[in-house]
Scaffold this motif. Structure first.
Motif, mmCIF file in Angstrom:
data_model
loop_
_atom_site.group_PDB
_atom_site.id
_atom_site.type_symbol
_atom_site.label_atom_id
_atom_site.label_comp_id
_atom_site.label_asym_id
_atom_site.label_seq_id
_atom_site.Cartn_x
_atom_site.Cartn_y
_atom_site.Cartn_z
ATOM 1 N N TYR A 1 0.822 -1.212 0.000
ATOM 2 C CA TYR A 1 0.000 0.000 0.000
ATOM 3 C C TYR A 1 0.860 1.268 0.000
ATOM 4 O O TYR A 1 0.578 2.205 -0.711
ATOM 5 C CB TYR A 1 -0.935 -0.008 1.231
ATOM 6 N N GLY A 2 1.902 1.297 0.764
ATOM 7 C CA GLY A 2 2.723 2.498 0.894
ATOM 8 C C GLY A 2 3.854 2.598 -0.106
ATOM 9 O O GLY A 2 4.697 3.488 0.003
ATOM 10 N N GLN A 3 3.882 1.726 -1.089
ATOM 11 C CA GLN A 3 4.981 1.717 -2.053
ATOM 12 C C GLN A 3 4.957 2.977 -2.905
ATOM 13 O O GLN A 3 3.915 3.420 -3.368
ATOM 14 C CB GLN A 3 4.885 0.470 -2.936
ATOM 15 N N LYS A 4 6.136 3.543 -3.117
ATOM 16 C CA LYS A 4 6.285 4.802 -3.857
ATOM 17 C C LYS A 4 6.659 4.544 -5.308
ATOM 18 O O LYS A 4 7.381 3.611 -5.629
ATOM 19 C CB LYS A 4 7.365 5.680 -3.219
ATOM 20 N N ASN B 1 8.821 1.333 -12.672
ATOM 21 C CA ASN B 1 7.928 1.230 -11.517
ATOM 22 C C ASN B 1 7.511 -0.211 -11.211
ATOM 23 O O ASN B 1 6.841 -0.454 -10.215
ATOM 24 C CB ASN B 1 6.685 2.086 -11.719
ATOM 25 N N ASN C 1 1.907 13.339 -4.839
ATOM 26 C CA ASN C 1 1.244 12.236 -5.533
ATOM 27 C C ASN C 1 2.254 11.151 -5.892
ATOM 28 O O ASN C 1 2.465 10.863 -7.061
ATOM 29 C CB ASN C 1 0.554 12.773 -6.793
ATOM 30 N N ASN C 2 2.850 10.514 -4.868
ATOM 31 C CA ASN C 2 3.919 9.560 -5.137
ATOM 32 C C ASN C 2 3.491 8.099 -4.984
ATOM 33 O O ASN C 2 4.302 7.200 -5.053
ATOM 34 C CB ASN C 2 5.119 9.841 -4.233
ATOM 35 N N ASN C 3 2.218 7.854 -4.809
ATOM 36 C CA ASN C 3 1.698 6.504 -4.599
ATOM 37 C C ASN C 3 1.807 5.677 -5.877
ATOM 38 O O ASN C 3 1.324 6.075 -6.936
ATOM 39 C CB ASN C 3 0.239 6.603 -4.138
ATOM 40 N N HIS D 1 -1.597 4.748 -7.688
ATOM 41 C CA HIS D 1 -2.221 5.857 -8.423
ATOM 42 C C HIS D 1 -1.442 6.196 -9.684
ATOM 43 O O HIS D 1 -2.031 6.498 -10.730
ATOM 44 C CB HIS D 1 -2.361 7.082 -7.534
ATOM 45 N N GLN D 2 -0.117 6.150 -9.602
ATOM 46 C CA GLN D 2 0.696 6.439 -10.788
ATOM 47 C C GLN D 2 0.454 5.397 -11.883
ATOM 48 O O GLN D 2 0.287 5.744 -13.053
ATOM 49 C CB GLN D 2 2.183 6.490 -10.422
ATOM 50 N N SER E 1 1.348 0.563 5.756
ATOM 51 C CA SER E 1 2.147 0.685 4.529
ATOM 52 C C SER E 1 2.511 -0.654 3.910
ATOM 53 O O SER E 1 2.757 -0.742 2.719
ATOM 54 C CB SER E 1 3.412 1.493 4.794
ATOM 55 N N THR F 1 -7.526 -3.034 -2.394
ATOM 56 C CA THR F 1 -6.730 -3.002 -1.170
ATOM 57 C C THR F 1 -7.221 -4.126 -0.267
ATOM 58 O O THR F 1 -8.409 -4.200 0.039
ATOM 59 C CB THR F 1 -6.873 -1.642 -0.460
#
Length: 116
Positions: free
Chosen positions: A14-17, A98, A29-31, A34-35, A73, A52
């Motif tokens: 979940y918390g991966q950038k 990514n 907006n580094n999620n 979402h990217q 996370s 999730t």
């Protein structure tokens, strides 16, 4: 039914950038989910969903439970994309940076599972 339709599942925390972001994206907006979802929309992928987990684990880690409004996370997340196999392959190629630290599974119309 189109025989070239495949399902691409991308599993991550979940918390991966996300990688390779500009200054403002890094701040606001580094999620990763979402990217990747935005990239799927830009590529006109037919269907995309982020799931999730309520509880689960990745890489044989301890079980994480999602019992609050904001998941921990390390909570597992799945981005599922559905489209033509070639389009999904192109998505993987264009987003390699990514996708280095994720688990990818592709299920094609012949019910063959291809792990990446």
């Amino acid at each position: 039914m189109d025989n070239n339709i495949s399902v691409l599942r991308i599993y991550f925390h979940y918390g991966q950038k996300a990688q390779n972001l500009n200054f403002w994206q890094k701040l606001w907006n580094n999620n990763l989910g979402h990217q990747l979802l935005k990239k799927a929309k830009e590529m006109n992928i037919e269907q995309a969903n982020i799931f999730t987990a309520k509880a689960g684990y990745l890489d044989n880690e301890k079980i994480n439970y999602n019992i609050s409004e904001i998941p921990p996370s390390k909570n597992p997340v799945c981005l599922e994309l559905i489209d033509q196999q070639e389009k999904l392959k192109s998505f993987i190629e264009q987003n390699q940076e990514n996708l280095k630290e994720v688990k990818i599974i592709v299920l094609n119309s012949n019910n063959e599972i291809i792990k990446c």
